[in-house]
Design a protein around this motif. Structure first.
Motif, PDB file in Angstrom:
ATOM      1  N   ILE A   1      -1.755  -3.339   3.724  1.00  0.00           N
ATOM      2  CA  ILE A   1      -1.316  -2.127   4.547  1.00  0.00           C
ATOM      3  C   ILE A   1      -0.426  -2.677   5.512  1.00  0.00           C
ATOM      4  O   ILE A   1       0.360  -1.705   6.023  1.00  0.00           O
ATOM      5  CB  ILE A   1      -2.207  -1.086   5.166  1.00  0.00           C
ATOM      6  CG1 ILE A   1      -3.142  -1.762   6.144  1.00  0.00           C
ATOM      7  CG2 ILE A   1      -3.262  -0.532   3.694  1.00  0.00           C
ATOM      8  CD1 ILE A   1      -3.855  -0.690   6.846  1.00  0.00           C
ATOM      9  N   TYR A   2      -0.309  -3.745   5.978  1.00  0.00           N
ATOM     10  CA  TYR A   2       0.503  -4.310   7.018  1.00  0.00           C
ATOM     11  C   TYR A   2       1.856  -5.009   6.484  1.00  0.00           C
ATOM     12  O   TYR A   2       2.505  -5.683   7.049  1.00  0.00           O
ATOM     13  CB  TYR A   2      -0.249  -5.035   7.968  1.00  0.00           C
ATOM     14  CG  TYR A   2      -0.769  -4.245   9.296  1.00  0.00           C
ATOM     15  CD1 TYR A   2      -0.263  -4.027  10.208  1.00  0.00           C
ATOM     16  CD2 TYR A   2      -2.287  -3.836   8.929  1.00  0.00           C
ATOM     17  CE1 TYR A   2      -0.981  -3.135  11.237  1.00  0.00           C
ATOM     18  CE2 TYR A   2      -2.893  -3.096   9.757  1.00  0.00           C
ATOM     19  CZ  TYR A   2      -2.301  -2.921  10.835  1.00  0.00           C
ATOM     20  OH  TYR A   2      -2.874  -2.054  11.809  1.00  0.00           O
ATOM     21  N   ALA A   3       1.772  -4.932   5.044  1.00  0.00           N
ATOM     22  CA  ALA A   3       2.933  -5.561   4.239  1.00  0.00           C
ATOM     23  C   ALA A   3       4.096  -4.905   4.638  1.00  0.00           C
ATOM     24  O   ALA A   3       4.212  -3.952   5.095  1.00  0.00           O
ATOM     25  CB  ALA A   3       2.789  -5.667   2.852  1.00  0.00           C
ATOM     26  N   PRO A   4       5.239  -5.656   4.724  1.00  0.00           N
ATOM     27  CA  PRO A   4       6.574  -5.206   5.086  1.00  0.00           C
ATOM     28  C   PRO A   4       7.064  -4.140   4.240  1.00  0.00           C
ATOM     29  O   PRO A   4       7.858  -3.297   4.633  1.00  0.00           O
ATOM     30  CB  PRO A   4       7.723  -6.328   5.200  1.00  0.00           C
ATOM     31  CG  PRO A   4       6.928  -7.473   4.867  1.00  0.00           C
ATOM     32  CD  PRO A   4       5.408  -7.310   4.506  1.00  0.00           C
ATOM     33  N   ASP A   5       6.682  -3.977   3.237  1.00  0.00           N
ATOM     34  CA  ASP A   5       7.385  -2.865   2.108  1.00  0.00           C
ATOM     35  C   ASP A   5       6.362  -1.629   2.177  1.00  0.00           C
ATOM     36  O   ASP A   5       6.512  -0.493   1.645  1.00  0.00           O
ATOM     37  CB  ASP A   5       7.272  -3.298   0.817  1.00  0.00           C
ATOM     38  CG  ASP A   5       6.028  -3.761   0.324  1.00  0.00           C
ATOM     39  OD1 ASP A   5       5.248  -4.359   1.225  1.00  0.00           O
ATOM     40  OD2 ASP A   5       5.737  -3.562  -0.962  1.00  0.00           O
TER      41      ASP A   5
END
Lengths: 237, 277
Positions: free
Chosen positions: B98-102
Protein backbone atom coordinates in the motif's frame (compact mmCIF):
# COMPACT_ATOMS: atom_id res chain seq x y z
CA UNK A 1 5.30 -8.91 36.86
CA UNK A 2 4.57 -6.41 39.59
CA UNK A 3 2.35 -7.86 42.28
CA UNK A 4 0.36 -4.76 43.02
CA UNK A 5 -2.71 -3.66 41.20
CA UNK A 6 -3.09 0.02 40.53
CA UNK A 7 -6.43 -0.36 42.27
CA UNK A 8 -5.34 -1.61 45.67
CA UNK A 9 -8.81 -2.76 46.73
CA UNK A 10 -8.50 -5.41 44.03
CA UNK A 11 -5.38 -6.79 45.74
CA UNK A 12 -7.20 -6.86 49.05
CA UNK A 13 -10.13 -8.75 47.51
CA UNK A 14 -7.86 -11.36 45.93
CA UNK A 15 -5.87 -11.79 49.12
CA UNK A 16 -9.01 -12.11 51.18
CA UNK A 17 -10.53 -14.84 49.05
CA UNK A 18 -7.28 -16.81 48.98
CA UNK A 19 -6.94 -16.46 52.73
CA UNK A 20 -10.36 -18.05 53.06
CA UNK A 21 -9.30 -20.96 50.88
CA UNK A 22 -6.31 -21.50 53.14
CA UNK A 23 -8.51 -21.36 56.20
CA UNK A 24 -10.91 -23.83 54.64
CA UNK A 25 -8.00 -26.09 53.68
CA UNK A 26 -6.73 -26.00 57.26
CA UNK A 27 -10.14 -27.04 58.58
CA UNK A 28 -10.34 -29.92 56.09
CA UNK A 29 -6.83 -31.11 56.98
CA UNK A 30 -7.83 -31.15 60.63
CA UNK A 31 -11.09 -32.97 59.84
CA UNK A 32 -9.20 -35.71 57.98
CA UNK A 33 -6.69 -36.26 60.77
CA UNK A 34 -9.18 -36.00 63.60
CA UNK A 35 -11.72 -38.32 62.03
CA UNK A 36 -9.04 -40.95 61.44
CA UNK A 37 -7.81 -40.49 65.01
CA UNK A 38 -11.35 -40.85 66.34
CA UNK A 39 -11.63 -44.15 64.49
CA UNK A 40 -8.34 -45.47 65.77
CA UNK A 41 -8.92 -44.35 69.37
CA UNK A 42 -12.61 -45.30 69.21
CA UNK A 43 -13.48 -41.88 70.54
CA UNK A 44 -17.14 -40.97 69.94
CA UNK A 45 -16.73 -37.44 71.35
CA UNK A 46 -13.98 -36.65 68.88
CA UNK A 47 -16.03 -38.12 66.02
CA UNK A 48 -18.96 -35.95 67.04
CA UNK A 49 -16.70 -32.90 67.02
CA UNK A 50 -15.59 -33.64 63.45
CA UNK A 51 -19.23 -33.89 62.37
CA UNK A 52 -20.04 -30.55 63.94
CA UNK A 53 -16.95 -28.87 62.49
CA UNK A 54 -18.06 -29.67 58.96
CA UNK A 55 -20.64 -26.89 59.19
CA UNK A 56 -17.85 -24.33 59.32
CA UNK A 57 -16.32 -25.84 56.17
CA UNK A 58 -19.64 -25.65 54.33
CA UNK A 59 -20.13 -22.06 55.43
CA UNK A 60 -16.68 -21.09 54.18
CA UNK A 61 -17.45 -22.58 50.79
CA UNK A 62 -20.59 -20.47 50.54
CA UNK A 63 -18.68 -17.36 51.55
CA UNK A 64 -15.97 -18.07 49.01
CA UNK A 65 -18.50 -18.54 46.23
CA UNK A 66 -20.27 -15.32 47.12
CA UNK A 67 -17.00 -13.43 47.31
CA UNK A 68 -15.89 -14.89 43.98
CA UNK A 69 -19.14 -13.84 42.29
CA UNK A 70 -18.75 -10.35 43.70
CA UNK A 71 -15.16 -10.18 42.49
CA UNK A 72 -16.11 -11.31 38.99
CA UNK A 73 -18.90 -8.75 38.82
CA UNK A 74 -17.04 -5.80 40.27
CA UNK A 75 -13.44 -6.27 39.17
CA UNK A 76 -13.73 -8.14 35.88
CA UNK A 77 -10.50 -10.02 36.50
CA UNK A 78 -8.41 -11.10 33.53
CA UNK A 79 -5.50 -13.46 32.94
CA UNK A 80 -3.92 -14.74 36.17
CA UNK A 81 -6.43 -12.79 38.26
CA UNK A 82 -9.25 -14.53 36.43
CA UNK A 83 -7.57 -17.89 36.89
CA UNK A 84 -7.15 -17.13 40.60
CA UNK A 85 -10.88 -16.57 40.99
CA UNK A 86 -11.82 -19.60 38.90
CA UNK A 87 -9.48 -21.90 40.77
CA UNK A 88 -10.64 -20.56 44.12
CA UNK A 89 -14.21 -21.55 43.25
CA UNK A 90 -13.22 -25.03 42.12
CA UNK A 91 -10.85 -25.67 45.00
CA UNK A 92 -13.52 -24.60 47.47
CA UNK A 93 -15.83 -27.19 45.87
CA UNK A 94 -13.21 -29.93 46.23
CA UNK A 95 -12.50 -29.00 49.83
CA UNK A 96 -16.19 -29.04 50.65
CA UNK A 97 -16.50 -32.58 49.30
CA UNK A 98 -13.46 -33.67 51.28
CA UNK A 99 -15.04 -32.21 54.40
CA UNK A 100 -18.15 -34.27 53.71
CA UNK A 101 -16.11 -37.44 53.41
CA UNK A 102 -14.38 -36.73 56.72
CA UNK A 103 -17.78 -36.16 58.28
CA UNK A 104 -18.98 -39.46 56.87
CA UNK A 105 -15.91 -41.15 58.31
CA UNK A 106 -16.79 -39.72 61.71
CA UNK A 107 -20.37 -40.90 61.36
CA UNK A 108 -19.30 -44.45 60.58
CA UNK A 109 -16.81 -44.34 63.44
CA UNK A 110 -19.68 -43.83 65.89
CA UNK A 111 -21.28 -47.01 64.49
CA UNK A 112 -18.03 -48.99 64.37
CA UNK A 113 -17.24 -48.30 68.00
CA UNK A 114 -20.19 -50.53 68.93
CA UNK A 115 -18.74 -53.46 66.98
CA UNK A 116 -15.76 -55.77 67.49
CA UNK A 117 -12.47 -54.43 66.20
CA UNK A 118 -11.15 -55.47 62.83
CA UNK A 119 -7.48 -55.82 63.60
CA UNK A 120 -5.10 -53.65 61.60
CA UNK A 121 -7.84 -51.78 59.77
CA UNK A 122 -7.92 -48.56 61.80
CA UNK A 123 -4.15 -48.26 61.62
CA UNK A 124 -4.13 -48.73 57.85
CA UNK A 125 -6.91 -46.20 57.42
CA UNK A 126 -5.06 -43.76 59.62
CA UNK A 127 -1.96 -44.13 57.40
CA UNK A 128 -4.05 -43.59 54.31
CA UNK A 129 -5.71 -40.52 55.82
CA UNK A 130 -2.32 -39.20 56.87
CA UNK A 131 -1.05 -39.57 53.32
CA UNK A 132 -4.06 -37.73 51.88
CA UNK A 133 -3.73 -35.00 54.49
CA UNK A 134 -0.07 -34.54 53.58
CA UNK A 135 -0.97 -34.37 49.91
CA UNK A 136 -3.59 -31.73 50.68
CA UNK A 137 -1.09 -29.73 52.70
CA UNK A 138 1.36 -29.84 49.81
CA UNK A 139 -1.33 -28.96 47.26
CA UNK A 140 -2.32 -25.91 49.31
CA UNK A 141 1.34 -24.94 49.74
CA UNK A 142 1.76 -25.30 45.99
CA UNK A 143 -1.25 -23.04 45.57
CA UNK A 144 0.12 -20.32 47.80
CA UNK A 145 3.59 -20.52 46.31
CA UNK A 146 2.30 -20.93 42.73
CA UNK A 147 4.49 -24.03 42.53
CA UNK A 148 3.42 -26.18 39.57
CA UNK A 149 6.21 -28.72 40.15
CA UNK A 150 5.02 -29.46 43.67
CA UNK A 151 1.45 -29.70 42.40
CA UNK A 152 2.55 -32.23 39.78
CA UNK A 153 4.29 -34.20 42.52
CA UNK A 154 1.04 -34.27 44.53
CA UNK A 155 -0.81 -35.43 41.46
CA UNK A 156 1.55 -38.34 41.01
CA UNK A 157 1.30 -39.34 44.66
CA UNK A 158 -2.38 -40.10 44.33
CA UNK A 159 -1.22 -43.44 42.93
CA UNK A 160 -0.01 -44.45 46.40
CA UNK A 161 -3.40 -43.70 47.92
CA UNK A 162 -5.07 -45.73 45.20
CA UNK A 163 -2.73 -48.63 45.94
CA UNK A 164 -3.41 -48.40 49.66
CA UNK A 165 -7.11 -48.50 48.94
CA UNK A 166 -6.78 -51.52 46.66
CA UNK A 167 -4.77 -53.39 49.30
CA UNK A 168 -7.35 -52.60 51.97
CA UNK A 169 -10.19 -53.62 49.69
CA UNK A 170 -8.66 -57.04 49.24
CA UNK A 171 -7.98 -57.39 52.94
CA UNK A 172 -11.59 -56.56 53.86
CA UNK A 173 -12.84 -59.00 51.26
CA UNK A 174 -10.71 -61.74 52.81
CA UNK A 175 -11.92 -60.87 56.33
CA UNK A 176 -15.52 -61.00 55.25
CA UNK A 177 -15.12 -64.34 53.52
CA UNK A 178 -13.44 -65.79 56.59
CA UNK A 179 -16.06 -64.63 59.04
CA UNK A 180 -19.49 -63.35 58.05
CA UNK A 181 -19.89 -61.60 61.41
CA UNK A 182 -17.27 -59.15 60.19
CA UNK A 183 -19.28 -58.17 57.15
CA UNK A 184 -20.96 -55.17 58.79
CA UNK A 185 -17.82 -53.56 60.23
CA UNK A 186 -15.84 -54.39 57.11
CA UNK A 187 -18.49 -52.80 54.91
CA UNK A 188 -18.27 -49.62 56.99
CA UNK A 189 -14.49 -49.74 56.88
CA UNK A 190 -14.58 -50.29 53.16
CA UNK A 191 -16.74 -47.20 52.63
CA UNK A 192 -14.31 -45.26 54.78
CA UNK A 193 -11.35 -46.44 52.73
CA UNK A 194 -13.19 -45.67 49.51
CA UNK A 195 -14.04 -42.19 50.76
CA UNK A 196 -10.43 -41.49 51.66
CA UNK A 197 -9.43 -42.71 48.22
CA UNK A 198 -11.91 -40.19 46.80
CA UNK A 199 -10.43 -37.48 48.98
CA UNK A 200 -7.18 -38.26 47.18
CA UNK A 201 -8.95 -37.66 43.88
CA UNK A 202 -10.15 -34.28 45.11
CA UNK A 203 -6.62 -33.38 46.20
CA UNK A 204 -5.54 -34.34 42.69
CA UNK A 205 -8.16 -31.94 41.32
CA UNK A 206 -6.79 -29.20 43.55
CA UNK A 207 -3.26 -29.92 42.33
CA UNK A 208 -4.50 -29.70 38.75
CA UNK A 209 -6.10 -26.35 39.53
CA UNK A 210 -2.74 -25.15 40.81
CA UNK A 211 -1.12 -26.20 37.54
CA UNK A 212 -3.85 -24.38 35.61
CA UNK A 213 -3.42 -21.31 37.78
CA UNK A 214 0.33 -21.20 37.20
CA UNK A 215 0.56 -22.25 33.56
CA UNK A 216 -2.85 -21.41 32.15
CA UNK A 217 -3.19 -24.96 30.89
CA UNK A 218 -4.83 -28.00 32.42
CA UNK A 219 -2.37 -30.88 32.72
CA UNK A 220 -2.80 -33.77 30.31
CA UNK A 221 -4.75 -36.78 31.50
CA UNK A 222 -1.67 -38.98 31.67
CA UNK A 223 -1.71 -39.80 35.35
CA UNK A 224 -0.82 -43.16 36.86
CA UNK A 225 -3.93 -45.04 37.92
CA UNK A 226 -4.30 -48.11 40.09
CA UNK A 227 -7.84 -49.31 39.92
CA UNK A 228 -7.12 -53.01 39.76
CA UNK A 229 -9.69 -54.31 42.21
CA UNK A 230 -9.94 -57.90 41.07
CA UNK A 231 -11.02 -60.12 43.96
CA UNK A 232 -8.41 -62.30 45.68
CA UNK A 233 -7.87 -65.58 43.88
CA UNK A 234 -9.39 -67.66 46.70
CA UNK A 235 -12.77 -66.03 46.38
CA UNK A 236 -15.59 -66.82 44.04
CA UNK A 237 -17.18 -63.43 44.72
CA UNK B 1 16.02 -6.01 17.37
CA UNK B 2 15.84 -6.61 21.11
CA UNK B 3 12.57 -8.09 22.31
CA UNK B 4 10.81 -7.02 19.15
CA UNK B 5 9.68 -10.45 18.12
CA UNK B 6 5.99 -10.62 18.92
CA UNK B 7 4.64 -13.77 20.44
CA UNK B 8 2.04 -15.23 18.18
CA UNK B 9 -0.65 -17.70 19.01
CA UNK B 10 1.30 -20.79 18.13
CA UNK B 11 1.36 -22.04 21.70
CA UNK B 12 -0.23 -25.20 22.98
CA UNK B 13 -3.92 -25.97 23.24
CA UNK B 14 -6.04 -22.85 23.38
CA UNK B 15 -9.52 -23.86 24.34
CA UNK B 16 -11.25 -20.82 22.94
CA UNK B 17 -13.54 -20.79 19.94
CA UNK B 18 -11.56 -19.21 17.17
CA UNK B 19 -14.49 -18.45 14.95
CA UNK B 20 -18.17 -19.13 15.00
CA UNK B 21 -18.76 -22.63 13.74
CA UNK B 22 -20.73 -21.44 10.72
CA UNK B 23 -17.91 -19.24 9.49
CA UNK B 24 -15.22 -20.12 7.05
CA UNK B 25 -11.65 -19.78 8.32
CA UNK B 26 -10.28 -16.24 8.25
CA UNK B 27 -8.30 -15.10 5.26
CA UNK B 28 -5.25 -12.87 5.48
CA UNK B 29 -6.17 -9.29 4.62
CA UNK B 30 -3.31 -7.09 5.74
CA UNK B 31 0.24 -8.26 6.13
CA UNK B 32 2.67 -5.93 7.91
CA UNK B 33 6.37 -6.71 8.15
CA UNK B 34 8.99 -4.85 10.19
CA UNK B 35 7.07 -1.60 10.20
CA UNK B 36 8.91 1.32 11.77
CA UNK B 37 7.52 4.80 12.25
CA UNK B 38 9.52 7.87 13.22
CA UNK B 39 8.09 11.25 14.16
CA UNK B 40 11.21 13.32 13.69
CA UNK B 41 13.59 11.78 16.24
CA UNK B 42 10.89 9.87 18.04
CA UNK B 43 10.90 6.18 17.15
CA UNK B 44 7.17 5.59 17.62
CA UNK B 45 6.76 2.11 16.11
CA UNK B 46 9.47 -0.51 16.32
CA UNK B 47 9.64 -3.47 13.97
CA UNK B 48 5.97 -4.33 14.08
CA UNK B 49 5.06 -7.50 12.23
CA UNK B 50 1.44 -8.54 12.21
CA UNK B 51 -1.13 -10.36 10.07
CA UNK B 52 -4.67 -9.00 10.09
CA UNK B 53 -7.41 -11.37 9.02
CA UNK B 54 -10.35 -10.56 6.82
CA UNK B 55 -13.85 -10.64 8.36
CA UNK B 56 -12.33 -10.48 11.80
CA UNK B 57 -12.27 -7.80 14.47
CA UNK B 58 -8.71 -7.13 15.54
CA UNK B 59 -8.24 -4.99 18.65
CA UNK B 60 -5.13 -2.96 19.37
CA UNK B 61 -4.69 -2.32 23.07
CA UNK B 62 -1.96 -0.70 25.13
CA UNK B 63 -1.27 2.30 27.34
CA UNK B 64 -1.34 5.84 25.98
CA UNK B 65 1.58 6.57 23.72
CA UNK B 66 2.27 2.90 23.01
CA UNK B 67 1.90 3.41 19.26
CA UNK B 68 -1.38 1.61 18.65
CA UNK B 69 -3.09 4.60 17.01
CA UNK B 70 0.05 5.43 15.06
CA UNK B 71 0.17 1.92 13.71
CA UNK B 72 -3.54 2.00 12.88
CA UNK B 73 -2.96 5.16 10.87
CA UNK B 74 -0.25 3.42 8.87
CA UNK B 75 -2.88 1.06 7.51
CA UNK B 76 -4.61 3.74 5.44
CA UNK B 77 -1.62 6.06 5.15
CA UNK B 78 -3.13 8.73 7.38
CA UNK B 79 0.38 9.36 8.62
CA UNK B 80 1.27 10.66 5.15
CA UNK B 81 -0.42 13.90 6.11
CA UNK B 82 2.08 14.50 8.91
CA UNK B 83 5.24 15.99 7.37
CA UNK B 84 7.73 14.79 10.01
CA UNK B 85 6.37 11.26 9.99
CA UNK B 86 8.41 8.53 8.27
CA UNK B 87 7.07 5.03 7.74
CA UNK B 88 9.33 2.15 6.70
CA UNK B 89 8.81 -1.56 6.33
CA UNK B 90 6.18 -3.41 4.35
CA UNK B 91 2.39 -3.19 4.59
CA UNK B 92 0.43 -5.23 2.09
CA UNK B 93 -3.28 -5.43 1.55
CA UNK B 94 -4.29 -8.51 -0.41
CA UNK B 95 -0.66 -8.90 -1.37
CA UNK B 96 -0.33 -5.37 -2.70
CA UNK B 97 2.14 -2.95 -1.11
CA UNK B 98 0.00 0.00 0.00
CA UNK B 99 3.04 2.28 0.13
CA UNK B 100 3.99 1.50 -3.48
CA UNK B 101 4.47 4.61 -5.67
CA UNK B 102 1.51 3.75 -7.89
CA UNK B 103 -0.95 3.64 -4.99
CA UNK B 104 -3.15 6.71 -4.66
CA UNK B 105 -3.68 7.34 -0.94
CA UNK B 106 -7.11 8.84 -1.60
CA UNK B 107 -8.28 5.69 -3.35
CA UNK B 108 -6.64 3.59 -0.64
CA UNK B 109 -8.66 5.44 1.98
CA UNK B 110 -11.85 4.58 0.12
CA UNK B 111 -10.86 0.94 0.52
CA UNK B 112 -9.70 1.38 4.10
CA UNK B 113 -12.30 3.46 5.90
CA UNK B 114 -11.76 5.14 9.23
CA UNK B 115 -13.87 6.17 12.20
CA UNK B 116 -12.45 8.47 14.85
CA UNK B 117 -12.83 8.87 18.57
CA UNK B 118 -14.96 11.97 18.45
CA UNK B 119 -17.92 11.80 16.09
CA UNK B 120 -17.06 14.25 13.31
CA UNK B 121 -20.00 14.49 10.92
CA UNK B 122 -19.74 17.13 8.23
CA UNK B 123 -21.95 20.16 8.87
CA UNK B 124 -24.25 18.89 6.17
CA UNK B 125 -27.44 16.89 5.98
CA UNK B 126 -27.50 13.30 7.15
CA UNK B 127 -27.96 12.26 3.54
CA UNK B 128 -25.01 14.31 2.28
CA UNK B 129 -22.74 13.01 5.01
CA UNK B 130 -23.22 9.48 3.76
CA UNK B 131 -23.36 10.40 0.07
CA UNK B 132 -20.12 12.37 0.25
CA UNK B 133 -17.68 9.52 -0.35
CA UNK B 134 -19.65 7.75 -3.07
CA UNK B 135 -20.02 11.12 -4.86
CA UNK B 136 -16.34 12.07 -4.88
CA UNK B 137 -15.34 8.55 -5.88
CA UNK B 138 -18.06 8.40 -8.53
CA UNK B 139 -19.53 5.20 -7.14
CA UNK B 140 -23.16 5.97 -8.00
CA UNK B 141 -24.40 6.22 -11.57
CA UNK B 142 -27.50 8.22 -10.74
CA UNK B 143 -29.59 9.61 -7.93
CA UNK B 144 -31.44 6.33 -7.42
CA UNK B 145 -28.16 4.44 -7.04
CA UNK B 146 -26.92 7.03 -4.58
CA UNK B 147 -30.18 6.81 -2.61
CA UNK B 148 -29.66 3.08 -2.46
CA UNK B 149 -26.09 3.40 -1.20
CA UNK B 150 -27.17 5.91 1.46
CA UNK B 151 -29.99 3.70 2.68
CA UNK B 152 -27.85 0.57 2.70
CA UNK B 153 -25.04 2.29 4.57
CA UNK B 154 -27.40 3.76 7.16
CA UNK B 155 -29.06 0.38 7.58
CA UNK B 156 -25.72 -1.35 8.07
CA UNK B 157 -24.79 1.31 10.61
CA UNK B 158 -28.05 0.52 12.43
CA UNK B 159 -29.17 4.13 12.06
CA UNK B 160 -31.70 4.00 9.22
CA UNK B 161 -34.82 3.54 11.32
CA UNK B 162 -33.90 6.50 13.50
CA UNK B 163 -33.18 8.96 10.68
CA UNK B 164 -35.10 7.82 7.61
CA UNK B 165 -37.72 10.56 8.09
CA UNK B 166 -35.22 13.36 8.45
CA UNK B 167 -32.43 12.68 5.99
CA UNK B 168 -32.29 16.36 5.12
CA UNK B 169 -31.68 17.36 8.74
CA UNK B 170 -28.17 18.28 9.77
CA UNK B 171 -25.88 15.45 10.86
CA UNK B 172 -24.58 17.57 13.69
CA UNK B 173 -28.04 17.68 15.26
CA UNK B 174 -27.99 13.99 16.12
CA UNK B 175 -27.06 12.57 19.52
CA UNK B 176 -23.44 11.54 20.12
CA UNK B 177 -24.12 7.86 19.55
CA UNK B 178 -26.15 8.60 16.43
CA UNK B 179 -23.41 10.88 15.13
CA UNK B 180 -20.88 8.11 15.58
CA UNK B 181 -23.09 5.66 13.75
CA UNK B 182 -23.50 8.29 11.02
CA UNK B 183 -19.72 8.46 10.75
CA UNK B 184 -19.63 4.67 10.48
CA UNK B 185 -22.29 4.83 7.75
CA UNK B 186 -20.18 7.45 5.98
CA UNK B 187 -17.08 5.25 6.29
CA UNK B 188 -18.81 2.17 4.88
CA UNK B 189 -20.63 4.04 2.09
CA UNK B 190 -17.63 3.67 -0.19
CA UNK B 191 -17.75 -0.13 0.30
CA UNK B 192 -14.36 -0.33 1.98
CA UNK B 193 -12.66 -3.65 2.60
CA UNK B 194 -11.16 -2.64 5.91
CA UNK B 195 -12.62 -0.42 8.60
CA UNK B 196 -10.26 1.24 11.06
CA UNK B 197 -11.76 2.52 14.28
CA UNK B 198 -9.82 4.69 16.69
CA UNK B 199 -11.56 4.65 20.06
CA UNK B 200 -14.97 4.73 18.38
CA UNK B 201 -16.99 4.50 21.57
CA UNK B 202 -14.93 6.32 24.16
CA UNK B 203 -17.02 9.49 23.92
CA UNK B 204 -20.32 7.62 24.16
CA UNK B 205 -22.57 6.51 26.97
CA UNK B 206 -22.93 2.80 27.78
CA UNK B 207 -26.08 2.30 25.67
CA UNK B 208 -24.58 3.98 22.61
CA UNK B 209 -21.37 2.04 23.25
CA UNK B 210 -23.29 -1.24 23.26
CA UNK B 211 -24.96 -0.25 20.00
CA UNK B 212 -21.60 0.51 18.41
CA UNK B 213 -20.19 -2.79 19.67
CA UNK B 214 -23.16 -4.69 18.29
CA UNK B 215 -22.63 -2.86 15.03
CA UNK B 216 -18.94 -3.81 14.96
CA UNK B 217 -19.91 -7.44 15.34
CA UNK B 218 -22.30 -7.05 12.38
CA UNK B 219 -19.74 -5.23 10.28
CA UNK B 220 -17.20 -7.99 10.51
CA UNK B 221 -19.39 -10.17 8.33
CA UNK B 222 -18.35 -7.89 5.48
CA UNK B 223 -15.13 -6.18 6.48
CA UNK B 224 -11.91 -6.62 8.32
CA UNK B 225 -12.32 -4.35 11.34
CA UNK B 226 -9.36 -3.00 13.28
CA UNK B 227 -10.22 -1.18 16.48
CA UNK B 228 -8.02 0.78 18.84
CA UNK B 229 -9.48 0.91 22.30
CA UNK B 230 -8.51 1.89 25.81
CA UNK B 231 -11.28 -0.25 27.21
CA UNK B 232 -9.93 -3.73 27.63
CA UNK B 233 -13.41 -5.00 28.32
CA UNK B 234 -14.44 -3.59 24.97
CA UNK B 235 -11.53 -5.30 23.24
CA UNK B 236 -12.49 -8.52 24.96
CA UNK B 237 -16.13 -8.13 23.97
CA UNK B 238 -15.81 -7.24 20.31
CA UNK B 239 -12.59 -8.69 18.97
CA UNK B 240 -11.43 -12.11 17.90
CA UNK B 241 -7.77 -11.17 17.80
CA UNK B 242 -5.96 -8.82 20.15
CA UNK B 243 -2.60 -7.12 19.75
CA UNK B 244 -0.91 -5.56 22.77
CA UNK B 245 1.42 -2.64 22.07
CA UNK B 246 3.90 -1.25 24.55
CA UNK B 247 6.53 1.45 23.95
CA UNK B 248 6.14 1.17 20.20
CA UNK B 249 6.54 -2.59 20.13
CA UNK B 250 3.98 -5.22 19.38
CA UNK B 251 4.45 -7.28 22.53
CA UNK B 252 1.90 -9.98 21.99
CA UNK B 253 -0.67 -10.88 19.38
CA UNK B 254 -3.12 -13.74 19.60
CA UNK B 255 -6.65 -14.99 20.01
CA UNK B 256 -8.54 -12.57 22.22
CA UNK B 257 -9.61 -15.38 24.53
CA UNK B 258 -6.04 -16.47 25.02
CA UNK B 259 -4.77 -12.93 25.61
CA UNK B 260 -7.35 -12.33 28.32
CA UNK B 261 -7.08 -15.67 30.10
CA UNK B 262 -3.51 -16.70 29.55
CA UNK B 263 -1.24 -14.05 28.09
CA UNK B 264 2.26 -15.32 27.43
CA UNK B 265 4.19 -12.11 27.97
CA UNK B 266 4.45 -10.69 31.50
CA UNK B 267 4.02 -7.16 30.12
CA UNK B 268 0.67 -8.12 28.62
CA UNK B 269 -0.32 -9.74 31.90
CA UNK B 270 0.61 -6.62 33.86
CA UNK B 271 -1.37 -4.39 31.57
CA UNK B 272 -4.57 -6.36 31.26
CA UNK B 273 -4.76 -7.18 34.94
CA UNK B 274 -4.35 -3.53 35.83
CA UNK B 275 -1.01 -3.78 37.55
CA UNK B 276 1.73 -1.22 37.51
CA UNK B 277 3.99 -2.13 34.63
Amino acid sequence: MPDQHILRAFDRDLEEIQARIMKMGGLVEAAILESARALRQRDPALAEEVRRADKAIDRLEEEINEEAARLLALRQPAASDLRTVLTVIRIAGDLERMGDYAKNLAKRTVVLIEMPRVEGAAGAIRRMAKEVEQMLKDALDAYMRRDAALAEDVRQRDLEVDQMYTALFREFLTFMMEDPRRITPCMHLHFIAKNIERMGDHVTNIAEQVIYLVTGEMPDEARPKATDIAPPSAGGA
Amino acid sequence: MPGAQPQTDTGPRVSWPRQRASETPARLKIRARDVNVHYGDNHAIRNVTVDIDDKTVTAFIGPSGCGKSTFLRCLNRMNDTIPICRVSGLIEMDGQDIYAPDIDPVLLRARVGMVFQKPNPFPKSIYDNVAYGPRIHGLAADRAALDHIVEQSLRRAALWDEVKDRLAASGTGLSGGQQQRLCIARAIATSPEVLLMDEPASALDPIATAQIEELIDELRRKFAVVIVTHSMQQAARVSQKTAFFHLGELVEYGETGQIFTNPRDPRTESYITGRIG
